[in-house]
Write a protein that holds these residues in place. Structure first.
Motif, PDB file in Angstrom:
ATOM      1  N   UNK A  18      66.100  38.213  66.416  1.00 55.00           N
ATOM      2  CA  UNK A  18      66.417  38.287  67.838  1.00 55.00           C
ATOM      3  C   UNK A  18      67.499  39.335  68.085  1.00 55.00           C
ATOM      4  N   UNK A  19      68.530  39.340  67.248  1.00 57.44           N
ATOM      5  CA  UNK A  19      69.605  40.320  67.375  1.00 57.44           C
ATOM      6  C   UNK A  19      69.051  41.734  67.263  1.00 57.44           C
ATOM      7  N   UNK A  20      68.214  41.959  66.249  1.00 52.27           N
ATOM      8  CA  UNK A  20      67.619  43.283  66.046  1.00 52.27           C
ATOM      9  C   UNK A  20      66.758  43.689  67.237  1.00 52.27           C
ATOM     10  N   UNK A  21      65.983  42.755  67.741  1.00 51.95           N
ATOM     11  CA  UNK A  21      65.093  43.031  68.860  1.00 51.95           C
ATOM     12  C   UNK A  21      65.873  43.387  70.127  1.00 51.95           C
ATOM     13  N   UNK A  22      66.893  42.603  70.418  1.00 51.66           N
ATOM     14  CA  UNK A  22      67.704  42.864  71.611  1.00 51.66           C
ATOM     15  C   UNK A  22      68.430  44.203  71.475  1.00 51.66           C
ATOM     16  N   UNK A  23      68.996  44.454  70.297  1.00 48.54           N
ATOM     17  CA  UNK A  23      69.714  45.713  70.079  1.00 48.54           C
ATOM     18  C   UNK A  23      68.774  46.906  70.198  1.00 48.54           C
ATOM     19  N   UNK A  24      67.584  46.776  69.663  1.00 49.30           N
ATOM     20  CA  UNK A  24      66.598  47.852  69.747  1.00 49.30           C
ATOM     21  C   UNK A  24      66.214  48.126  71.201  1.00 49.30           C
ATOM     22  N   UNK A  25      65.977  47.061  71.946  1.00 51.63           N
ATOM     23  CA  UNK A  25      65.632  47.219  73.364  1.00 51.63           C
ATOM     24  C   UNK A  25      66.763  47.848  74.154  1.00 51.63           C
ATOM     25  N   UNK A  26      67.977  47.411  73.876  1.00 54.75           N
ATOM     26  CA  UNK A  26      69.150  47.971  74.546  1.00 54.75           C
ATOM     27  C   UNK A  26      69.278  49.458  74.236  1.00 54.75           C
TER      28      UNK A  26
END
Length: 145
Positions: free
Chosen positions: A62-70
């Motif tokens: 989830x952290x990776x996904x949110x950071x990637x989207x950001x």
């Protein structure tokens, strides 16, 4: 060793919560339960350990996904503002984070060849980054819009 009913219920409740809604708080609670019930043995605690590992993986994902989207949204804004330097800096930081993680994994294996390859990748990433920044600053080459 047979697990006491109270302990079994508590462990099952924690496992269920971890699988449904993992959080740092629940992971800490589960790790404390491992300590609390360590006398029950690995066999009785294996499910809880697996649930903790799974919850940590979900949180990392989830952290990776949110950071990637950001970062993707920041890149879009910087493209609109023609800010290639900020885009390159984010790309580089992401690449460095990835290679530092691989280096840490390589160190755990103790394989000197893999460790050296990861170090070389970090060095090359920095060289590529510096060249791209020079190209952007000079206004020539591949990175200009």
């Amino acid at each position: 060793m047979k697990m006491p009913a109270r302990a079994a219920i508590e462990i099952q409740n924690i496992q269920t919560e971890l699988s449904e809604t993992p959080s740092d708080k629940l992971i800490n609670q589960a790790e404390n339960a491992l300590i609390k019930f360590k006398d029950l043995g690995d066999e009785n605690l294996s499910g809880l350990k697996a649930a903790i590992d799974s919850a940590k993986q979900k949180m990392d994902s989830l952290t990776d996904s949110v950071q990637s989207g950001l970062n993707s949204l920041k890149d879009e804004l910087d493209e609109l503002d023609a800010n290639q330097t900020a885009i390159e800096n984010r790309r580089y930081q992401s690449q460095i984070d990835e290679w530092q993680g691989k280096l840490a994994e390589a160190r755990k294996t103790g394989n000197k060849e893999i460790i050296e390859a990861a170090r070389e990748a970090l060095r090359l990433a920095e060289e590529v980054h510096n060249r791209k920044l020079a190209t952007i600053k000079g206004g020539t080459g591949c990175c200009q819009s």
